[in-house]
Design an enzyme around this catalytic site. Sequence first.
Site, PDB file in Angstrom:
ATOM      1  N   ASP A 193      -1.763  -5.600 -15.788  1.00  0.00           N
ATOM      2  CA  ASP A 193      -0.895  -4.722 -15.001  1.00  0.00           C
ATOM      3  C   ASP A 193      -0.452  -3.579 -15.894  1.00  0.00           C
ATOM      4  OD1 ASP A 193       1.452  -3.598 -13.570  1.00  0.00           O
ATOM      5  OD2 ASP A 193       1.218  -5.346 -12.276  1.00  0.00           O
ATOM      6  N   CYS A 206       2.865  -0.455   0.238  1.00  0.00           N
ATOM      7  CA  CYS A 206       4.143  -1.068   0.607  1.00  0.00           C
ATOM      8  C   CYS A 206       5.215  -0.005   0.806  1.00  0.00           C
ATOM      9  CB  CYS A 206       4.591  -2.048  -0.476  1.00  0.00           C
ATOM     10  SG  CYS A 206       3.558  -3.515  -0.611  1.00  0.00           S
ATOM     11  N   CYS A 264       7.794  10.921  10.607  1.00  0.00           N
ATOM     12  CA  CYS A 264       8.171   9.923   9.592  1.00  0.00           C
ATOM     13  C   CYS A 264       8.065  10.593   8.230  1.00  0.00           C
ATOM     14  CB  CYS A 264       7.320   8.657   9.694  1.00  0.00           C
ATOM     15  SG  CYS A 264       5.601   8.861   9.192  1.00  0.00           S
TER      16      CYS A 264
END
Length: 386
Positions: A71, A201, A338
């Site tokens: 990561d 996300c 949005c």
Amino acid sequence: MPLPPLVEPVAALSESERARTVRHASLAGFGELGQRRLRAAHVAVVGAGGLGSPVLLALAAAGVGTLTVIDDDVVEASNLQRQVIHSLADVGEPKVDSAARRIAGLSPETQVDGRKTRIDPANAKDLLAGADLVIDGSDTFDTREAVAAACEALGTPLVWGTVQEFAAQVTVFWSAPPAGTDPIRLGDLYPSGSVGFVPTCADVGVLGALCLQVGGLMAIEAIKLIAGIGEPLLGRVLVIDSLRARQREVPLRPAGAAASVPPAPSSPAATPPILEISAHGLSAALAAGTAPTMIDVREQHELASGTVPGSHHLPLGAVLADPNAFAETIGGPVVVICQAGIRATRAARALAAVGVEAIVLTGGMDAWAASDLARHLATPLTTADA
């Protein structure tokens, strides 16, 4: 049916390992032998985020001997709603370092190899070489394709999962499974070029608790493959709908294999395209007094950065829950707004399905703010009554 175990067991467990994992010892078909296989195993986990966090916690607690954690990101406060291996004290630190500390607190015998780097097609094979099994908890499809391609080349089994909003998928890919088992690859589920843009996300949100459920399932798949127990999800995709508390299986066969179920009798009609309007086009309509009704489907906290003047606030969840209720009050064309356009498109499709002419602001508030229209931001003054 079970597949052969991935690894040979270590000769013995330490007393502390035996005491800590004693509840595994009484599991029928697993026992101390299965635990010794876990101790011998090397698992590479791509991502220490929403899925990687519960996976790493579960595998460390289970007693896996070596964990490679890949990561390149640092811990942010917004991660903590789902990335449970990290804490507030870790904000700003590399995720691989935070994960290593937590793993050491659970299983001191587990060796952690932290790789603070972004995995990509150029380095994936080298980063994953030597692992008995790979678990992909990454957050972009480009990364998933790179990981899958490396696993295919190495012949390494890949436990794969994805979560978005309230839904999830879990499966296992393996290009070189034991004899008598069909190889299944990512391309069998998502042929190359078929996916298109996948929202993150940050774009559409994710239920934090669902990440824990899916990460737990992925860890279970890894344990089953390592120990050679149970029926792995090779050739099956587990599909989860958390809002309806439903899980179902979809069979997955190699590309070109005969389907096990008859095709649907007819194909659904093509979905009509959603109309769009640019930021400049909407600004011109506002100036001319011809702008239609405008609804902003972002969440309340997002409105603080500004809104299009005259827009009504109507959160996406409210639109999707009962679009008919709003169709009656809107009555004419509506521009849906949005942050970036993704949620607006979902709302527009729901409204179009009940007869409302819905138009999406291209690029959303990001496009509005990036243009010279940024000065025309307003605090929302109206909220839809519907």
